[in-house]
Every structure is written in C-alpha cells, then in structure tokens.
Design a protein around this motif. Structure first.
Motif, PDB file in Angstrom:
ATOM      1  N   LYS A 352       0.833  -1.211   0.000  1.00 26.98           N
ATOM      2  CA  LYS A 352       0.000   0.000   0.000  1.00 26.98           C
ATOM      3  C   LYS A 352       0.865   1.258   0.000  1.00 26.98           C
ATOM      4  O   LYS A 352       0.565   2.229  -0.706  1.00 26.98           O
ATOM      5  CB  LYS A 352      -0.914  -0.008   1.232  1.00 26.98           C
ATOM      6  N   ILE A 353       1.938   1.236   0.791  1.00 25.68           N
ATOM      7  CA  ILE A 353       2.858   2.377   0.833  1.00 25.68           C
ATOM      8  C   ILE A 353       3.475   2.599  -0.543  1.00 25.68           C
ATOM      9  O   ILE A 353       3.549   3.736  -1.033  1.00 25.68           O
ATOM     10  CB  ILE A 353       3.952   2.148   1.893  1.00 25.68           C
ATOM     11  N   LEU A 354       3.914   1.527  -1.165  1.00 26.51           N
ATOM     12  CA  LEU A 354       4.552   1.627  -2.474  1.00 26.51           C
ATOM     13  C   LEU A 354       3.585   2.167  -3.521  1.00 26.51           C
ATOM     14  O   LEU A 354       3.945   3.034  -4.336  1.00 26.51           O
ATOM     15  CB  LEU A 354       5.087   0.260  -2.897  1.00 26.51           C
ATOM     16  N   GLU A 355       2.373   1.673  -3.517  1.00 29.62           N
ATOM     17  CA  GLU A 355       1.376   2.134  -4.487  1.00 29.62           C
ATOM     18  C   GLU A 355       1.061   3.607  -4.280  1.00 29.62           C
ATOM     19  O   GLU A 355       0.962   4.386  -5.243  1.00 29.62           O
ATOM     20  CB  GLU A 355       0.110   1.286  -4.361  1.00 29.62           C
ATOM     21  N   THR A 356       0.906   4.004  -3.010  1.00 29.14           N
ATOM     22  CA  THR A 356       0.568   5.396  -2.702  1.00 29.14           C
ATOM     23  C   THR A 356       1.688   6.342  -3.125  1.00 29.14           C
ATOM     24  O   THR A 356       1.450   7.377  -3.766  1.00 29.14           O
ATOM     25  CB  THR A 356       0.283   5.560  -1.201  1.00 29.14           C
ATOM     26  N   GLU A 357       2.934   5.983  -2.767  1.00 21.35           N
ATOM     27  CA  GLU A 357       4.064   6.846  -3.094  1.00 21.35           C
ATOM     28  C   GLU A 357       4.334   6.882  -4.605  1.00 21.35           C
ATOM     29  O   GLU A 357       4.698   7.930  -5.150  1.00 21.35           O
ATOM     30  CB  GLU A 357       5.317   6.378  -2.349  1.00 21.35           C
ATOM     31  N   ALA A 358       4.141   5.755  -5.275  1.00 23.19           N
ATOM     32  CA  ALA A 358       4.337   5.721  -6.729  1.00 23.19           C
ATOM     33  C   ALA A 358       3.306   6.586  -7.441  1.00 23.19           C
ATOM     34  O   ALA A 358       3.604   7.245  -8.442  1.00 23.19           O
ATOM     35  CB  ALA A 358       4.279   4.281  -7.226  1.00 23.19           C
ATOM     36  N   ALA A 359       2.085   6.595  -6.914  1.00 28.18           N
ATOM     37  CA  ALA A 359       1.035   7.418  -7.520  1.00 28.18           C
ATOM     38  C   ALA A 359       1.306   8.904  -7.279  1.00 28.18           C
ATOM     39  O   ALA A 359       0.990   9.752  -8.117  1.00 28.18           O
ATOM     40  CB  ALA A 359      -0.323   7.034  -6.947  1.00 28.18           C
ATOM     41  N   ARG A 360       1.911   9.223  -6.120  1.00 33.03           N
ATOM     42  CA  ARG A 360       2.209  10.623  -5.796  1.00 33.03           C
ATOM     43  C   ARG A 360       3.318  11.177  -6.690  1.00 33.03           C
ATOM     44  O   ARG A 360       3.281  12.338  -7.075  1.00 33.03           O
ATOM     45  CB  ARG A 360       2.596  10.724  -4.319  1.00 33.03           C
ATOM     46  N   ASP A 361       4.331  10.374  -6.975  1.00 31.97           N
ATOM     47  CA  ASP A 361       5.455  10.833  -7.806  1.00 31.97           C
ATOM     48  C   ASP A 361       5.998   9.642  -8.584  1.00 31.97           C
ATOM     49  O   ASP A 361       6.736   8.822  -8.058  1.00 31.97           O
ATOM     50  CB  ASP A 361       6.538  11.444  -6.920  1.00 31.97           C
TER      51      ASP A 361
END
Length: 631
Positions: A352-361
C-alpha cells in the motif's frame, strides 16, 4: 556452566582486555545498569563497545581533552577526517533541530615513535607504526549527542587503536593523563561550524613507551611483545605486519570463495586457493566484500551508500530490528516507515505504501531501501524474502539484509539482497574479544554497477589492523563451531518448548520459545541451505528468546540460569540477557506492542557439552516454575 563465577561488572570472557561483554548476573543488576545505579555502573570494567566506552579510550580521550580542549570541552575519538566530519555534521544537525546549535571543532593528531620521527625505526616501531587520531571537541553538555553518533554508527576508534596511541605517547604526557591539568586555552581558535582541521605531531624528542601490559588472559588478548611471539610462534595469530593479508583472507572467507581455508599456512606464499562462491551467487568475489569496524557501521555504510546513489526517499525497516538499525534510518536522511512485525501482513502494508508513493510521484522509486534481518533479533522471525524481492524489482528499491543471526553456514540470502551486511563480532568471531563487520555487494543485483562505483570512489578501510589479525584467527574454524552451536541450540529449544504454553504443557512458566524452527518456519526454510542430495544441511542458528507467563517466572529463570549473563550474542559460550530491559528500557510499552515483552530473555547458545547445557536449563526452568507457584 555450573562452575562459572560471575562477578558484577567484570569482563566477559574473564581476564580479556578487549572483551565484548560485561557480567550483569541478575535481573536487578540489569535494571540497575539502565537506571545508572552506582552499585552497578561503578563496578564495570567492560561493556559492549558501542555503549560502554573502553577504559583505554576513556584514558586517551581524557588526555586529548586536557591537551587540546578549551574550557570544559569533551571529545570523541574517531579514525579518519571524513568520519570526524560526519560526527560534527550529525551533532550540528541534531542540535539545530532542538534549537541549540553545537559547533564542534576538529583536531588531527599524528603520533609516531621517536625512532620513526628520527628516520631510524626499530623493528618494534615498524610493527606498530604511527597512529592517526581525529578528535571532535565540543561543549561538555553536548556529550549525549556525540555518544549517539558513537553508538549508532559504530565508527568510534578501536580500543586496540587507543592502546597503540597511549603506548606511543611520551612518558610525561601519558603520566599526565592520571592527574587533572589545566586545558590548553586558545591553542586552536573556534571558528563556529566552519571546518577547522589542525595537524599536530608528538615532539620529536619524546621517548617511546612500550605497549601497555595487562594481567594474564586466557584468550591471550593483549599485544605485548611476549604475547605476540607466542601467538605467532604457535600459529594462532598471523604476524602483525600481515594485516593486509589477514584482511584479504577475511574478505575471501566472508565471500565464501576459499577452497582451502588455511591462512596460517598460506601466509608465507601469499596465495589463497579460491573458487566460485558458495553463497548462492557464484560470481561473488573478495573484492565485493568490504570490512567495517563493527556490524552497525556496515549497516550505516549501506544506508549512506543508498542515499548517495539513489533518489532520496524514506526507507523501510521491516520487522522488529536491533535498536540502532532503526535509529540510523530515522536520524539520517528523510526517515523511514517502520513495519515492526515483519510478517506477511506487513508486506501487505508495504504494498500500500509503495502504491501510494508511486502514484504521488512516478518519476522516482517510492522508497529508498528496505532493511531487514534474517532472522530478526530478538524474535527470530524470518521475512518472506521472495515476495519482498518481487516488490523491489517492480518498484526499483534496494534490499539490505542483515544475516548476522542466520549466518551463511545456515542460510542463503544473498540472492535476495542488493547489499548484505553482518556483524562479524558475533559467531563469525565467537571469542568475544574483537569487533568487526562486513558488507557484500550482490554482483547480480540491478544496482550493482552504481553501488560498486560508489564504493570504489568513497569507501574508507577503517578496520584497525590489529583487530583484523584477531578476527582472522578467531574465524578460521567458524563453520565447525556453528555446527556444534546449531546442534546444542536445537536440543535446548526442543526441551524448553516441550515445557511451554506454546508446546502444550500444562501450567507452564514459559509462554513461548522464539526460534526459527518454530517461528515463521516456512520463510526460514526457503533460504535454509540444502545439502547436495536435496536434504537440509543448514541449522537453525544459536539464538533464541523466551517469554514467560509471569514476570516473577522470568526473573527467577534468568537469575538461576548458570551461564554468563551480559550483552552480545554469537559467543562460543552460552550468554543470556534480559533483552528488552537492556535495549528498550525507556520504551517498554512501545516494544511490547510488537511482541517484545518486558520479561523476554534472549539466549545465545555456546559450545558446551549438550548434557551440561540441558541440566543448566532444567535448573533455571525449575526455578521459574517454583516462582510461578509461590506467586
């Protein structure tokens, strides 16, 4: 084990000048240590070197404060200018964060024997050579921040280097350490946070002191001339001038490429018989291994390399780690995500962290690196490395694995790592008389070229030569020792688990036995080394932890266990400690949230006769059961 005499504050092992541990025989002693009880603290002549500053280092620091300090300044002693500058930067950054900036000063002292300065060095002088010392001076009330750098990074000077420096000091200066003197005022003017780097030599007319001698040691640990002769004459230590060869042997040994591991014999030929690595990546070479002064400095170096070569982002600490790993990730760089259970539900959270951060930048990897231990200390949990590796490949982050507890005789984790680190201080050495660490780059890793370039251009070999000599000697038989320790630990754990709540015992004093055989076994077995015929050849290691059904039972078990009690692990002898008290005394509730209970006892099994070991643990178990009944 029953004959062990435990004296509060004494070195463990006894009569060892550079001992890694200290005797804290009772639960009360350990609490007293954490509370700063004078009864305990004033008795200590030894301690774990990143927490307890060796008495020789203290003596040398006192001399430096007297000679170079201004006013009430104190100091930290470090091996190179770069590390001294890192210390000063850390102190400045941490102090600015709380609104009280610290401006530390750097002083460089280069100490040579009189003969070397006069160009007429005697053989003894050539063996020990000159000493390079880097001093960070700061106001006395800033010492706690400087101590954080010392503890977290493991980059402080070696106690053997301190003794070398003391031995080279002129007699009148060495004697002055024993009495207070007025500090030298204004010798080096303060320039705030601007770099100030002074070069000082001992006076050329100063007499040379012989190395300091200590009381006789069963480990023959002191390096006086007689000991050096005996160590070299009977094939234990390589000659002191062979330090570069000893380091080459150590790198080859850690790389798993030695076909014939007989360094004492091959020293004369200077040739090592090597072949493909046995670490699961056949192309690993000795040049992919970097020696560090401590295991924690290897972790700090890995994190620094990640920050220097990859886009800056938070890291992930996966699983409940040894405390300083988490501190490094929190205090250097932008911080970290802490997934403290280290089980598959934490990998779900990681996704979830990876998906969220990847979507942010989407222009950079969502995290910098993931750090994990295999298995973890103290809960002996093993991460699902294949699943984590898949995520690393997808999201382009580094994986740093600490294999200290598992060790490469038992597990094969390098294929899942970009960087592999280990504390050689532990079972690789076993003798508990020298510090050391290693870092390996995986040549098959996606980021190997940039990491290798970084290390080629920036890595400093700060592993003190005499420490390397002792580490080389100690580690010659580490594979044999690990096999014995594995067997002993499994027998002890099987006995204790049969008497535990987890093992189905009725009214037990022991709640749970944390050991890779029973803890996240499926993940451990994925990396457990198999024999040529497909069977399992790797063991479960020598470390385990116990929790109890009451604090009274925990205290009674620990106090009654007839073995050495003190910090550290991986020793050739059995060593126990109340881990949570020593590592998390100020945050007991926080640790308990992750299953690291206040009453947890961590035990590192040694090479004693298995029957004696089992009788010893039976004694402790009976004491715990008696405490449970009387409570």
């Amino acid at each position: 084990m029953g004959e062990i005499k435990q004296v509060l504050g004494s070195a463990v092992p006894p009569h060892t000048p550079h001992a890694i541990s200290v005797s804290l025989p009772t639960w009360r002693d350990n609490v007293g240590y954490e509370e700063g009880d004078a009864r305990v603290v004033n008795s200590m002549v030894s301690g774990y070197p990143r927490f307890f500053i060796h008495l020789s280092i203290e003596r040398l620091a006192k001399f430096c404060e007297q000679k170079y300090g201004i006013g009430n300044e104190r100091c930290m002693l470090l091996p190179t200018q770069k590390i001294a500058e890192d210390c000063r930067s850390f102190m400045h950054d941490r102090s600015v964060a709380v609104g009280t900036p610290i401006n530390a000063r750097l002083v460089h002292v280069f100490i040579c024997p009189e003969e070397a300065q006069n160009g007429d060095a005697a053989p003894a002088s050539k063996a020990r050579g000159c000493a390079d010392l880097h001093i960070v001076l700061f106001p006395a009330d800033a010492f706690p921040i400087a101590k954080q750098f010392w503890q977290h990074t493991g980059l402080g000077i070696s106690s053997r280097l301190a003794e070398t420096c003391l031995a080279l000091l002129p007699k009148e200066n060495a004697a002055a350490v024993q009495r207070p003197t007025s500090p030298v005022s204004g010798r080096f003017p303060s320039k705030g946070h601007n770099r100030h780097y002074s070069s000082v030599k001992s006076p050329p007319t100063s007499p040379v002191l012989k190395p300091a001698k200590f009381s006789a040691s069963s480990e023959a640990d002191e390096l006086d001339p007689d000991t050096v002769y005996l160590e070299e004459r009977y094939g234990r230590n390589l000659p002191l001038e062979a330090a570069s060869f000893a380091k080459r042997v150590l790198r080859s040994r850690v790389a798993g490429v030695l076909l014939r591991d007989d360094s004492a014999h091959t020293h004369e030929q200077k040739e090592l018989e090597v072949g493909p690595s046995v670490r699961g990546i056949s192309t690993v070479a000795a040049d992919d291994v970097y020696l560090c002064p401590t295991g924690m400095s290897a972790i700090w170096t890995a994190h620094a390399a990640a920050r220097a070569t990859r886009p800056l982002a938070k890291s992930v600490c996966f699983g409940f780690p040894y405390t300083d790993t988490l501190k490094i990730l929190e205090k250097w760089g932008p911080g970290c995500y802490f997934l403290g259970f280290g089980v598959d539900s934490d990998i779900d959270e990681l996704e979830k962290i990876l998906e969220t951060e990847a979507a942010r930048d989407s222009t950079k990897p969502p995290i910098l690196a993931l750090f994990t231990e295999f298995p973890s200390n103290p809960l002996l949990r093993s991460a699902n490395l294949p699943r984590i590796r898949t995520l690393a490949d997808k999201y382009d982050f580094l994986i740093v694995i600490d294999e200290t507890i598992g060790n490469f005789v038992n597990v094969e984790v390098l294929p899942y790592a970009d960087i592999l680190v280990s504390s050689l201080t532990k079972v690789f050495s076993g003798a508990s008389n020298v510090m050391g660490g290693s870092l390996i780059l995986n040549p098959q890793g996606r980021h190997y070229p940039e990491l290798k370039k970084h290390f080629n251009e920036n890595f400093e070999d700060v592993y003190f030569d005499e420490d390397a000599i002792f580490m080389e000697r100690n580690s010659r038989d580490f594979k044999r020792r690990i096999r014995v320790i594995d067997t002993n630990a499994e027998a002890v754990c099987d006995f204790l688990r049969a008497h535990s709540l987890a093992g189905g015992a009725s009214s037990p004093a022991i709640k749970e036995v944390f050991y890779p055989k029973y803890t996240t076994r499926q993940n451990y077995d994925i990396c457990r080394i198999k024999s040529a015929d497909g069977g399992e050849a790797g063991g479960f290691g020598g470390l385990f932890s116990l929790t109890f059904t009451s604090l009274a039972a925990s205290h009674a078990f620990f106090d009654a266990l007839p073995c050495y009690k003190g910090p550290s692990l991986g020793t050739n002898f059995t060593l126990a400690c109340p881990f949570t008290i020593l590592a998390h005394f100020g945050e007991l509730d926080w640790a308990a949230k992750y299953g690291v209970e206040e009453g947890l006892v961590r035990i590192s099994v040694g090479m004693e006769d298995s029957r004696i070991l089992l009788r010893s643990f039976e004694i402790a178990l009976k004491a715990a059961e008696a405490a449970l009944i009387s409570a």
